[in-house]
Design a protein around this motif. Structure first.
Motif, PDB file in Angstrom:
ATOM      1  N   LEU A 192     -13.563  -0.956   0.240  1.00 20.24           N
ATOM      2  CA  LEU A 192     -12.745   0.252   0.121  1.00 20.24           C
ATOM      3  C   LEU A 192     -11.348   0.014   0.679  1.00 20.24           C
ATOM      4  CD1 LEU A 192     -15.361   2.992   1.111  1.00 20.24           C
ATOM      5  CD2 LEU A 192     -14.519   2.449  -1.175  1.00 20.24           C
ATOM      6  N   LEU A 193     -11.273  -0.679   1.811  1.00 23.80           N
ATOM      7  CA  LEU A 193      -9.973  -0.974   2.410  1.00 23.80           C
ATOM      8  C   LEU A 193      -9.138  -1.855   1.485  1.00 23.80           C
ATOM      9  CD1 LEU A 193      -8.200  -0.605   4.928  1.00 23.80           C
ATOM     10  CD2 LEU A 193      -9.284  -2.663   5.879  1.00 23.80           C
ATOM     11  N   TRP A 194      -9.788  -2.816   0.855  1.00 24.21           N
ATOM     12  CA  TRP A 194      -9.121  -3.708  -0.107  1.00 24.21           C
ATOM     13  C   TRP A 194      -8.488  -2.903  -1.242  1.00 24.21           C
ATOM     14  CZ3 TRP A 194     -11.450  -4.994  -5.111  1.00 24.21           C
ATOM     15  CH2 TRP A 194     -10.750  -5.981  -5.814  1.00 24.21           C
ATOM     16  N   ASN A 195      -9.216  -1.948  -1.783  1.00 24.39           N
ATOM     17  CA  ASN A 195      -8.687  -1.118  -2.861  1.00 24.39           C
ATOM     18  C   ASN A 195      -7.594  -0.177  -2.366  1.00 24.39           C
ATOM     19  OD1 ASN A 195     -10.189  -1.460  -5.573  1.00 24.39           O
ATOM     20  ND2 ASN A 195     -11.858  -1.460  -4.088  1.00 24.39           N
ATOM     21  N   ILE A 196      -7.789   0.414  -1.201  1.00 23.02           N
ATOM     22  CA  ILE A 196      -6.799   1.353  -0.662  1.00 23.02           C
ATOM     23  C   ILE A 196      -5.473   0.650  -0.405  1.00 23.02           C
ATOM     24  CG2 ILE A 196      -6.224   2.768   1.352  1.00 23.02           C
ATOM     25  CD1 ILE A 196      -9.229   3.464   1.505  1.00 23.02           C
ATOM     26  N   ILE A 197      -5.545  -0.526   0.225  1.00 28.29           N
ATOM     27  CA  ILE A 197      -4.315  -1.269   0.519  1.00 28.29           C
ATOM     28  C   ILE A 197      -3.643  -1.726  -0.772  1.00 28.29           C
ATOM     29  CG2 ILE A 197      -3.399  -3.379   1.558  1.00 28.29           C
ATOM     30  CD1 ILE A 197      -5.566  -3.092   3.704  1.00 28.29           C
ATOM     31  N   GLY A 198      -4.447  -2.206  -1.732  1.00 28.69           N
ATOM     32  CA  GLY A 198      -3.886  -2.649  -2.999  1.00 28.69           C
ATOM     33  C   GLY A 198      -3.175  -1.535  -3.733  1.00 28.69           C
ATOM     34  N   ILE A 199      -3.771  -0.356  -3.752  1.00 29.98           N
ATOM     35  CA  ILE A 199      -3.147   0.803  -4.427  1.00 29.98           C
ATOM     36  C   ILE A 199      -1.901   1.251  -3.674  1.00 29.98           C
ATOM     37  CG2 ILE A 199      -3.496   3.227  -5.027  1.00 29.98           C
ATOM     38  CD1 ILE A 199      -6.455   2.529  -5.533  1.00 29.98           C
ATOM     39  N   ARG A 200      -1.962   1.240  -2.358  1.00 31.54           N
ATOM     40  CA  ARG A 200      -0.798   1.641  -1.555  1.00 31.54           C
ATOM     41  C   ARG A 200       0.373   0.677  -1.751  1.00 31.54           C
ATOM     42  NH1 ARG A 200      -1.476   0.892   4.671  1.00 31.54           N
ATOM     43  NH2 ARG A 200      -1.021  -1.242   3.987  1.00 31.54           N
ATOM     44  N   GLU A 201       0.084  -0.615  -1.852  1.00 34.28           N
ATOM     45  CA  GLU A 201       1.147  -1.608  -1.966  1.00 34.28           C
ATOM     46  C   GLU A 201       1.712  -1.719  -3.379  1.00 34.28           C
ATOM     47  OE1 GLU A 201       2.495  -3.605   0.403  1.00 34.28           O
ATOM     48  OE2 GLU A 201       1.314  -2.708   2.025  1.00 34.28           O
ATOM     49  N   HIS A 202       0.870  -1.556  -4.387  1.00 35.78           N
ATOM     50  CA  HIS A 202       1.292  -1.870  -5.757  1.00 35.78           C
ATOM     51  C   HIS A 202       1.048  -0.742  -6.744  1.00 35.78           C
ATOM     52  CE1 HIS A 202       1.615  -5.947  -4.216  1.00 35.78           C
ATOM     53  NE2 HIS A 202       0.380  -5.831  -3.752  1.00 35.78           N
ATOM     54  N   GLY A 203       0.568   0.392  -6.265  1.00 33.92           N
ATOM     55  CA  GLY A 203       0.281   1.490  -7.162  1.00 33.92           C
ATOM     56  C   GLY A 203      -1.082   1.322  -7.808  1.00 33.92           C
ATOM     57  N   PHE A 204      -1.613   2.416  -8.320  1.00 31.54           N
ATOM     58  CA  PHE A 204      -2.948   2.390  -8.913  1.00 31.54           C
ATOM     59  C   PHE A 204      -3.008   1.408 -10.083  1.00 31.54           C
ATOM     60  CE2 PHE A 204      -6.308   3.854 -11.734  1.00 31.54           C
ATOM     61  CZ  PHE A 204      -7.351   4.114 -10.857  1.00 31.54           C
ATOM     62  N   ALA A 205      -2.085   1.550 -11.021  1.00 36.71           N
ATOM     63  CA  ALA A 205      -2.090   0.688 -12.204  1.00 36.71           C
ATOM     64  C   ALA A 205      -1.825  -0.762 -11.834  1.00 36.71           C
ATOM     65  CB  ALA A 205      -1.056   1.181 -13.218  1.00 36.71           C
ATOM     66  N   GLY A 206      -0.873  -0.980 -10.928  1.00 34.03           N
ATOM     67  CA  GLY A 206      -0.528  -2.342 -10.549  1.00 34.03           C
ATOM     68  C   GLY A 206      -1.677  -3.070  -9.869  1.00 34.03           C
ATOM     69  N   HIS A 207      -2.392  -2.353  -9.009  1.00 35.86           N
ATOM     70  CA  HIS A 207      -3.523  -2.974  -8.300  1.00 35.86           C
ATOM     71  C   HIS A 207      -4.621  -3.387  -9.266  1.00 35.86           C
ATOM     72  CE1 HIS A 207      -6.722  -3.677  -5.435  1.00 35.86           C
ATOM     73  NE2 HIS A 207      -7.435  -2.678  -5.945  1.00 35.86           N
ATOM     74  N   PHE A 208      -5.035  -2.472 -10.123  1.00 35.05           N
ATOM     75  CA  PHE A 208      -6.155  -2.772 -11.009  1.00 35.05           C
ATOM     76  C   PHE A 208      -5.754  -3.735 -12.132  1.00 35.05           C
ATOM     77  CE2 PHE A 208      -7.742   1.020  -8.911  1.00 35.05           C
ATOM     78  CZ  PHE A 208      -9.075   0.674  -8.690  1.00 35.05           C
TER      79      PHE A 208
END
Length: 287
Positions: free
Chosen positions: A155-171
């Protein structure tokens, strides 16, 4: 004799007058079973998919108290010139920072250092419960506990990824390999999804669980075998042989206990190292 060994011996003695080697009562060796990992609940709330208050619960609480106690007694009188306890705590923090956190996250990982230090010491303490007399049950040999820890990192991995790069950018970064031609994406995207969003948290949890489960089972086999092989009452050469066999089982138990202690520390290291790489990947946005 520990509680776990007594349980194994009692199971072996079921229907036998003398659960030892070289006897006339037809008592064969009964190897430990997975029942070791399902202790009888002390308090059962009757809720579905729960086991109530068990030995695992007690050892979990003990592990938490040990971790809290460690930091309390080593840092309550922190000084510029550290004493022995503070030196141990500082060495632990520096080791985790330099060997786990910064290799995975770089300097930005220092912000997550308290989490990783706590996670390492907590997992190590839960693992070591498997060789402490009177406890002798690693908390992480129950899949529920590694699964919760792995899920937290996931969950932390996804939260940080979305915070840093946005929802679309992370996924997109985790599902679409850079430079891949468009025609192959229908094949690659499902593979990347399964690899990153399914297998990653599963393997993160199962690696720790399976190692602790197997190690504890191996030690239980040596303990039960040592008791079964010890039969000086067999008389003569058979009594001597039985004591010799039991001695070899004892040596094996001690050797594998030392090896298991090393594995316990190694698994805590691997879990935190992987967590650091996962979070570092989320920060950098690299695929």
């Amino acid at each position: 004799m520990s509680a776990d060994v007594r349980t194994v011996v009692a199971a072996a003695a079921d229907g036998c007058e003398d659960p030892h080697i070289f006897n006339d009562f037809g008592c064969g060796f009964e190897a430990p079973t997975t029942s070791l990992f399902f202790p009888t609940p002390w308090l059962d709330f009757g809720l579905p998919a729960t086991s109530g208050i068990t030995k695992y619960t007690a050892l979990l609480v003990v592990s938490v108290l040990i971790v809290i106690g460690f930091w309390f007694f080593t840092t309550r009188r922190a000084k510029v010139v550290p004493g022995r306890g503070q030196s141990v705590a500082e060495m632990l923090v520096v080791f985790i920072r330099d060997q786990m956190v910064r290799p995975g996250m770089g300097k930005r990982g220092d912000a997550y250092l308290p989490l990783m230090v706590t996670l390492f010491l907590f997992i190590l303490t839960m693992n070591v419960m498997g060789i402490i007399p009177g406890a002798q049950l690693p908390v992480t040999s129950n899949l529920a506990f590694p699964a919760v820890l792995a899920l937290s990192i996931y969950l932390l991995w996804n939260i940080i990824g979305i915070r840093e790069h946005g929802f679309a950018g992370h996924f997109k970064g985790k599902l679409v390999p850079g430079g891949a031609p468009a025609w192959i994406l229908p094949v690659l995207v499902p593979i990347e999804f399964i690899s990153n969003f399914v297998f990653r948290p599963v393997t993160h949890a199962v690696r720790l669980f399976a190692t602790m489960f197997a190690g504890h089972m191996l030690l239980a086999v040596f303990a039960a075998a040592g008791f079964y092989l010890f039969n000086p009452d067999a008389g003569g050469i058979l009594g001597v042989i039985s004591v010799g066999y039991s001695g070899m089982a004892l040596v094996g138990f001690l050797v594998f206990t030392a090896f298991e202690l090393f594995i316990m520390g190694l698994q805590a290291y691997v879990f935190v190292l992987l967590a650091s790489f996962y979070i570092g990947e989320a920060i950098e946005g690299a695929h």
